[in-house]
Design a protein around this motif. Sequence first.
Motif, PDB file in Angstrom:
ATOM      1  N   GLY A 177       0.865  -1.275   0.106  1.00  0.00           N
ATOM      2  CA  GLY A 177       0.150   0.015   0.715  1.00  0.00           C
ATOM      3  C   GLY A 177       0.634   1.298   0.114  1.00  0.00           C
ATOM      4  N   ASN A 178       1.949   1.355  -0.137  1.00  0.00           N
ATOM      5  CA  ASN A 178       3.117   2.582  -0.434  1.00  0.00           C
ATOM      6  C   ASN A 178       3.719   2.274  -1.520  1.00  0.00           C
ATOM      7  OD1 ASN A 178       4.225   4.444   0.200  1.00  0.00           O
ATOM      8  ND2 ASN A 178       4.760   4.186   1.986  1.00  0.00           N
ATOM      9  N   ALA A 179       3.726   3.229  -2.613  1.00  0.00           N
ATOM     10  CA  ALA A 179       4.925   2.918  -3.774  1.00  0.00           C
ATOM     11  C   ALA A 179       5.237   3.250  -3.129  1.00  0.00           C
ATOM     12  CB  ALA A 179       4.003   3.772  -4.754  1.00  0.00           C
ATOM     13  N   SER A 180       5.939   4.366  -2.335  1.00  0.00           N
ATOM     14  CA  SER A 180       7.735   4.531  -2.209  1.00  0.00           C
ATOM     15  C   SER A 180       8.809   3.938  -2.022  1.00  0.00           C
ATOM     16  CB  SER A 180       7.351   5.593  -1.029  1.00  0.00           C
ATOM     17  OG  SER A 180       7.300   4.985  -0.304  1.00  0.00           O
ATOM     18  N   ILE A 181       8.332   2.821  -1.473  1.00  0.00           N
ATOM     19  CA  ILE A 181       9.326   1.625  -1.399  1.00  0.00           C
ATOM     20  C   ILE A 181       9.338   0.501  -2.497  1.00  0.00           C
ATOM     21  CG2 ILE A 181       7.741  -0.949  -0.904  1.00  0.00           C
ATOM     22  CD1 ILE A 181       9.136  -1.307   1.390  1.00  0.00           C
ATOM     23  N   GLY A 182       9.350   0.826  -3.774  1.00  0.00           N
ATOM     24  CA  GLY A 182       9.640   0.460  -4.472  1.00  0.00           C
ATOM     25  C   GLY A 182       9.673  -1.230  -5.085  1.00  0.00           C
ATOM     26  N   ARG A 183      10.418  -1.966  -6.138  1.00  0.00           N
ATOM     27  CA  ARG A 183      10.835  -2.339  -6.251  1.00  0.00           C
ATOM     28  C   ARG A 183      12.053  -2.956  -5.104  1.00  0.00           C
ATOM     29  NH1 ARG A 183      11.095  -2.636 -12.949  1.00  0.00           N
ATOM     30  NH2 ARG A 183       8.249  -2.172 -12.950  1.00  0.00           N
ATOM     31  N   PHE A 184      11.941  -4.071  -4.343  1.00  0.00           N
ATOM     32  CA  PHE A 184      13.301  -5.005  -3.861  1.00  0.00           C
ATOM     33  C   PHE A 184      13.938  -5.034  -4.428  1.00  0.00           C
ATOM     34  CE2 PHE A 184       9.569  -4.595  -1.193  1.00  0.00           C
ATOM     35  CZ  PHE A 184       8.617  -5.112  -0.804  1.00  0.00           C
ATOM     36  N   ASN A 185      15.208  -4.986  -4.169  1.00  0.00           N
ATOM     37  CA  ASN A 185      16.778  -6.295  -4.250  1.00  0.00           C
ATOM     38  C   ASN A 185      17.138  -6.147  -3.143  1.00  0.00           C
ATOM     39  OD1 ASN A 185      19.331  -6.120  -5.805  1.00  0.00           O
ATOM     40  ND2 ASN A 185      18.241  -5.494  -6.744  1.00  0.00           N
ATOM     41  N   SER A 186      18.001  -7.326  -3.188  1.00  0.00           N
ATOM     42  CA  SER A 186      19.196  -8.014  -2.500  1.00  0.00           C
ATOM     43  C   SER A 186      20.398  -7.107  -1.689  1.00  0.00           C
ATOM     44  CB  SER A 186      19.395  -9.328  -3.138  1.00  0.00           C
ATOM     45  OG  SER A 186      20.414  -9.505  -3.697  1.00  0.00           O
ATOM     46  N   PHE A 187      21.168  -6.165  -3.152  1.00  0.00           N
ATOM     47  CA  PHE A 187      21.695  -4.978  -2.969  1.00  0.00           C
ATOM     48  C   PHE A 187      21.261  -4.241  -2.686  1.00  0.00           C
ATOM     49  CE2 PHE A 187      25.512  -3.357  -5.279  1.00  0.00           C
ATOM     50  CZ  PHE A 187      26.145  -3.388  -3.891  1.00  0.00           C
ATOM     51  N   ARG A 188      21.274  -3.827  -1.170  1.00  0.00           N
ATOM     52  CA  ARG A 188      20.404  -3.222  -0.316  1.00  0.00           C
ATOM     53  C   ARG A 188      22.099  -1.994   0.990  1.00  0.00           C
ATOM     54  NH1 ARG A 188      18.591  -7.239   2.207  1.00  0.00           N
ATOM     55  NH2 ARG A 188      16.807  -8.115   0.750  1.00  0.00           N
ATOM     56  N   GLY A 202       9.928  -5.811   6.522  1.00  0.00           N
ATOM     57  CA  GLY A 202      10.029  -6.073   7.963  1.00  0.00           C
ATOM     58  C   GLY A 202      11.221  -4.719   7.589  1.00  0.00           C
ATOM     59  N   LEU A 203      11.757  -4.493   6.914  1.00  0.00           N
ATOM     60  CA  LEU A 203      12.273  -2.682   6.728  1.00  0.00           C
ATOM     61  C   LEU A 203      11.469  -1.971   6.014  1.00  0.00           C
ATOM     62  CD1 LEU A 203      15.041  -4.295   4.522  1.00  0.00           C
ATOM     63  CD2 LEU A 203      15.342  -3.046   6.948  1.00  0.00           C
ATOM     64  N   PHE A 204       9.978  -1.991   5.591  1.00  0.00           N
ATOM     65  CA  PHE A 204       9.277  -1.238   5.203  1.00  0.00           C
ATOM     66  C   PHE A 204       8.426  -0.582   6.022  1.00  0.00           C
ATOM     67  CE2 PHE A 204       4.878  -0.542   4.487  1.00  0.00           C
ATOM     68  CZ  PHE A 204       4.932   1.006   3.536  1.00  0.00           C
ATOM     69  N   TRP A 205       7.947  -1.599   7.499  1.00  0.00           N
ATOM     70  CA  TRP A 205       7.686  -1.168   8.817  1.00  0.00           C
ATOM     71  C   TRP A 205       8.348   0.100   9.121  1.00  0.00           C
ATOM     72  CZ3 TRP A 205       7.073  -6.930  10.829  1.00  0.00           C
ATOM     73  CH2 TRP A 205       5.999  -7.505  10.341  1.00  0.00           C
ATOM     74  N   ILE A 206       9.772   0.084   9.963  1.00  0.00           N
ATOM     75  CA  ILE A 206      10.482   0.623  10.513  1.00  0.00           C
ATOM     76  C   ILE A 206      11.628   2.446   9.695  1.00  0.00           C
ATOM     77  CG2 ILE A 206      10.426  -1.046  12.463  1.00  0.00           C
ATOM     78  CD1 ILE A 206      13.216  -1.662  11.629  1.00  0.00           C
ATOM     79  N   THR A 207      11.465   2.223   8.569  1.00  0.00           N
ATOM     80  CA  THR A 207      11.663   2.971   7.940  1.00  0.00           C
ATOM     81  C   THR A 207      10.917   4.180   7.368  1.00  0.00           C
ATOM     82  OG1 THR A 207      12.339   1.478   5.731  1.00  0.00           O
ATOM     83  CG2 THR A 207      13.753   1.770   7.135  1.00  0.00           C
TER      84      THR A 207
END
Length: 323
Positions: free
Chosen positions: A158-169, A192-197
């Motif tokens: 429900g939030n487009a700001s997170i975009g597409r995930f990638n294992s290179f972070r 989990g990262l989306f919850w707290i960033t």
Amino acid sequence: MNDAQRVSVVIPVYAGEQTLAALVAEIEKFTSPQKTGGGVDFFVCEILLVHDCGPDRSDVVIGALSKKYSFVHPVWLSRNYGQHAATMAGMASATGDWVVTMDEDGQQDPESIQVLMDQALREGLQLVYAQPTNPAPHGLVRNFFSKAAKIISMRLLGNASIGRFNSFRLIDGEIARTLSAYCGNGVYLDVGLFWITGRIGHCPLELREEFGRPSGYSFLSLVKHFWSLVLTTGTRPLRLITIVGAFSILFAIGFALYALYEKYTGQVPVEGWASLAVVMAFFSGVILTALGVIAEYLAVTMGIAMGKPLYVVSSKPTRSNRS
């Protein structure tokens, strides 16, 4: 350069016997203090190789690398837990101001770490994902489904700001350690990262060819990976079932009105058994699908409630039974 940014590199290892030595050698040059292209002082303070009990002799290679390089630290898992659990086990042991997560296969260029760092500090970001500018070397079918899965997951969050995930972070060190400390079993890492960033960015980068080995993921494991993502994104899939149920009721009412109209106007004879069988089959399928999704949610909840650990770190390496 006492104020230089310290970077911990976390690499989950499943089948890295042939690739780890070359990858660590590439990262070695960043272990001395230097500047990024944007003028930021930084250095890689440690490389955490998390052994996820794969089928090859990665444990032997990790042991040899830890003896050769003082900045290489092994993390031995008690069994195979999967890439995300292994990544969080490494993040829990990381000490740097920033944590970089990357794969073992060499697709992701260590030179790009400084590019991720520049964007994070320039824009005040807590999390920066690599955004590949070229297709991954996995074939058209897999790349298509991978892209579709990430778009679906983004919509579920429900939030487009997170975009597409990638294992290179590149992750803020405090956030990485906090997440790995409380994140329970069954929780997808990027969820989990989306919850707290609050501030997330994407950095265009080009992928390289893998270091001479195919991906360790089978099609079935990728499907399981995606399903885990769906179940941990929240209650939106359950809401979707509610919407489907509502439309099913409207469809049933409309179908019944149509059947009555056709029967009493005499235009078309309506056979009762055929329509009854179709309706029963349709709604039985809807009910069973709903129950199945709810059961999956209950299974995830039970795993968390029972205290099933996300991972267990041991003092010595364990190799897979398949090796």
